[in-house]
Scaffold this motif. Structure first.
Motif, PDB file in Angstrom:
ATOM      1  N   PRO A  19      -8.702  27.307   0.151  1.00 61.29           N
ATOM      2  CA  PRO A  19      -8.867  28.620  -0.474  1.00 61.29           C
ATOM      3  C   PRO A  19      -7.938  29.689   0.097  1.00 61.29           C
ATOM      4  N   THR A  20      -7.525  29.532   1.342  1.00 60.31           N
ATOM      5  CA  THR A  20      -6.644  30.519   1.958  1.00 60.31           C
ATOM      6  C   THR A  20      -5.286  30.547   1.258  1.00 60.31           C
ATOM      7  N   GLN A  21      -4.704  29.377   1.028  1.00 66.58           N
ATOM      8  CA  GLN A  21      -3.409  29.303   0.354  1.00 66.58           C
ATOM      9  C   GLN A  21      -3.553  29.078  -1.147  1.00 66.58           C
ATOM     10  N   ARG A  22      -4.786  28.950  -1.608  1.00 67.41           N
ATOM     11  CA  ARG A  22      -5.075  28.662  -3.020  1.00 67.41           C
ATOM     12  C   ARG A  22      -4.315  27.432  -3.496  1.00 67.41           C
ATOM     13  N   ARG A  23      -4.438  26.365  -2.711  1.00 67.81           N
ATOM     14  CA  ARG A  23      -3.813  25.092  -3.048  1.00 67.81           C
ATOM     15  C   ARG A  23      -4.876  24.025  -3.288  1.00 67.81           C
ATOM     16  N   ALA A  24      -4.780  23.401  -4.451  1.00 68.67           N
ATOM     17  CA  ALA A  24      -5.651  22.283  -4.815  1.00 68.67           C
ATOM     18  C   ALA A  24      -4.865  21.007  -4.540  1.00 68.67           C
ATOM     19  N   LEU A  80       0.852  -1.166   0.000  1.00 71.12           N
ATOM     20  CA  LEU A  80       0.000   0.000   0.000  1.00 71.12           C
ATOM     21  C   LEU A  80       0.897   1.227   0.000  1.00 71.12           C
ATOM     22  N   ALA A  81       0.512   2.232  -0.752  1.00 69.30           N
ATOM     23  CA  ALA A  81       1.243   3.497  -0.742  1.00 69.30           C
ATOM     24  C   ALA A  81       0.249   4.639  -0.824  1.00 69.30           C
ATOM     25  N   VAL A  82       0.568   5.711  -0.117  1.00 70.93           N
ATOM     26  CA  VAL A  82      -0.245   6.921  -0.119  1.00 70.93           C
ATOM     27  C   VAL A  82       0.674   8.092  -0.433  1.00 70.93           C
ATOM     28  N   ALA A  83       0.279   8.895  -1.407  1.00 66.66           N
ATOM     29  CA  ALA A  83       1.044  10.088  -1.762  1.00 66.66           C
ATOM     30  C   ALA A  83       0.090  11.265  -1.855  1.00 66.66           C
ATOM     31  N   ALA A  84       0.635  12.457  -1.706  1.00 68.69           N
ATOM     32  CA  ALA A  84      -0.168  13.677  -1.815  1.00 68.69           C
ATOM     33  C   ALA A  84       0.663  14.761  -2.473  1.00 68.69           C
ATOM     34  N   GLY A  85      -0.017  15.741  -2.995  1.00 69.49           N
ATOM     35  CA  GLY A  85       0.642  16.891  -3.586  1.00 69.49           C
ATOM     36  C   GLY A  85      -0.378  17.969  -3.862  1.00 69.49           C
ATOM     37  N   TYR A  86       0.110  19.116  -4.321  1.00 69.70           N
ATOM     38  CA  TYR A  86      -0.822  20.208  -4.594  1.00 69.70           C
ATOM     39  C   TYR A  86      -0.416  21.013  -5.811  1.00 69.70           C
ATOM     40  N   LEU A  87      -1.413  21.735  -6.306  1.00 70.80           N
ATOM     41  CA  LEU A  87      -1.246  22.706  -7.373  1.00 70.80           C
ATOM     42  C   LEU A  87      -1.584  24.060  -6.769  1.00 70.80           C
ATOM     43  N   GLU A  88      -0.637  24.986  -6.827  1.00 67.46           N
ATOM     44  CA  GLU A  88      -0.858  26.333  -6.304  1.00 67.46           C
ATOM     45  C   GLU A  88      -1.443  27.192  -7.418  1.00 67.46           C
ATOM     46  N   LEU A  89      -2.540  27.882  -7.138  1.00 67.86           N
ATOM     47  CA  LEU A  89      -3.276  28.622  -8.155  1.00 67.86           C
ATOM     48  C   LEU A  89      -3.209  30.126  -7.912  1.00 67.86           C
ATOM     49  N   ASP A  90      -3.314  30.895  -8.991  1.00 70.43           N
ATOM     50  CA  ASP A  90      -3.487  32.333  -8.835  1.00 70.43           C
ATOM     51  C   ASP A  90      -4.972  32.612  -8.602  1.00 70.43           C
ATOM     52  N   GLU A  91      -5.324  33.875  -8.444  1.00 69.10           N
ATOM     53  CA  GLU A  91      -6.717  34.224  -8.125  1.00 69.10           C
ATOM     54  C   GLU A  91      -7.699  33.775  -9.195  1.00 69.10           C
ATOM     55  N   ALA A  92      -7.350  33.998 -10.462  1.00 69.02           N
ATOM     56  CA  ALA A  92      -8.272  33.645 -11.552  1.00 69.02           C
ATOM     57  C   ALA A  92      -8.528  32.139 -11.595  1.00 69.02           C
ATOM     58  N   ALA A  93      -7.476  31.344 -11.493  1.00 68.69           N
ATOM     59  CA  ALA A  93      -7.633  29.884 -11.517  1.00 68.69           C
ATOM     60  C   ALA A  93      -8.386  29.410 -10.280  1.00 68.69           C
ATOM     61  N   ALA A  94      -8.089  30.021  -9.132  1.00 73.73           N
ATOM     62  CA  ALA A  94      -8.786  29.652  -7.892  1.00 73.73           C
ATOM     63  C   ALA A  94     -10.281  29.936  -8.006  1.00 73.73           C
ATOM     64  N   GLU A  95     -10.618  31.068  -8.584  1.00 69.54           N
ATOM     65  CA  GLU A  95     -12.035  31.411  -8.763  1.00 69.54           C
ATOM     66  C   GLU A  95     -12.715  30.423  -9.706  1.00 69.54           C
ATOM     67  N   LEU A 120      -1.497  17.489 -12.948  1.00 66.31           N
ATOM     68  CA  LEU A 120      -1.293  17.992 -14.311  1.00 66.31           C
ATOM     69  C   LEU A 120      -2.628  18.109 -15.054  1.00 66.31           C
ATOM     70  N   VAL A 121      -3.510  17.159 -14.831  1.00 62.53           N
ATOM     71  CA  VAL A 121      -4.839  17.225 -15.437  1.00 62.53           C
ATOM     72  C   VAL A 121      -5.592  18.437 -14.900  1.00 62.53           C
ATOM     73  N   LEU A 122      -5.487  18.693 -13.604  1.00 59.59           N
ATOM     74  CA  LEU A 122      -6.144  19.868 -13.032  1.00 59.59           C
ATOM     75  C   LEU A 122      -5.582  21.149 -13.659  1.00 59.59           C
ATOM     76  N   TYR A 123      -4.274  21.204 -13.845  1.00 58.97           N
ATOM     77  CA  TYR A 123      -3.644  22.332 -14.531  1.00 58.97           C
ATOM     78  C   TYR A 123      -4.262  22.492 -15.927  1.00 58.97           C
ATOM     79  N   ASP A 124      -4.359  21.389 -16.651  1.00 60.93           N
ATOM     80  CA  ASP A 124      -4.925  21.421 -17.991  1.00 60.93           C
ATOM     81  C   ASP A 124      -6.363  21.934 -17.969  1.00 60.93           C
ATOM     82  N   MET A 125      -7.123  21.540 -16.970  1.00 58.52           N
ATOM     83  CA  MET A 125      -8.519  21.972 -16.864  1.00 58.52           C
ATOM     84  C   MET A 125      -8.620  23.481 -16.617  1.00 58.52           C
TER      85      MET A 125
END
Length: 166
Positions: free
Chosen positions: A92-97, A27-42, A124-129
């Protein structure tokens, strides 16, 4: 000092021979985030767009990344993945997905690369979206949180600021 297992004595890359290793539950668990600017966060907060719901597509992308790991990483063994669980968190505070990917199987080698590939591809898919709205996004980091099975047994790697425990 530990040796690199993917190099032969002459320093050439090799796929590790795992045939003598015991089959164990992995079993393995990994995590990560995409940091967004205001427009992408909205845009993410609003939800759907021309390509669909960003979170749903990112979750599917993460599963696809898990399933294609041995195609993406040259010396990774193809594994018979038994389960993939993908969850997301919006800060939403740090704008991290955030994405968290948990992968499991029975096998002779670890499944950490599958969990990390799933997180990376999902983000990467979220970035593409979201790129139709803004390219001002930063990917990563992505980290292993937990690993079970094999010779080393349980390894947990806490990550301050991560919304999930290892």
């Amino acid at each position: 000092m530990a040796e690199l297992t993917h190099l032969d004595p002459e320093g050439r890359p090799v796929m590790v021979d795992v045939s003598a290793k015991a089959v164990t539950r992995r079993l393995a668990v990994a995590a990560g985030y995409l940091e967004l600017d205001e427009a992408a966060a909205e845009a993410l907060t609003r939800g759907g767009g021309p390509k669909g719901d960003p979170w749903s597509v990112a979750r599917l992308g993460a599963v696809g990344g898990v399933k294609r790991t041995s195609d993406l990483i040259p010396l990774a063994h193809p594994l018979a993945v038994e389960a993939v669980d993908v969850i997301h968190h919006w800060d939403p505070t740090q704008r991290r997905a955030w994405l968290r990917v948990q992968v499991s199987c029975e096998g002779r080698t670890g499944i950490e690369m599958e969990a990390l590939a799933g997180v990376s591809v999902g983000l990467l898919v979220l970035y593409d979206m979201l790129k139709a709205v803004s390219h001002h996004m930063s990917l990563g980091p992505a980290r292993l949180l937990r690993k079970e099975g094999g010779k080393r047994g349980l390894i947990t790697l806490p990550w301050a600021g991560c919304p999930w425990e290892p």
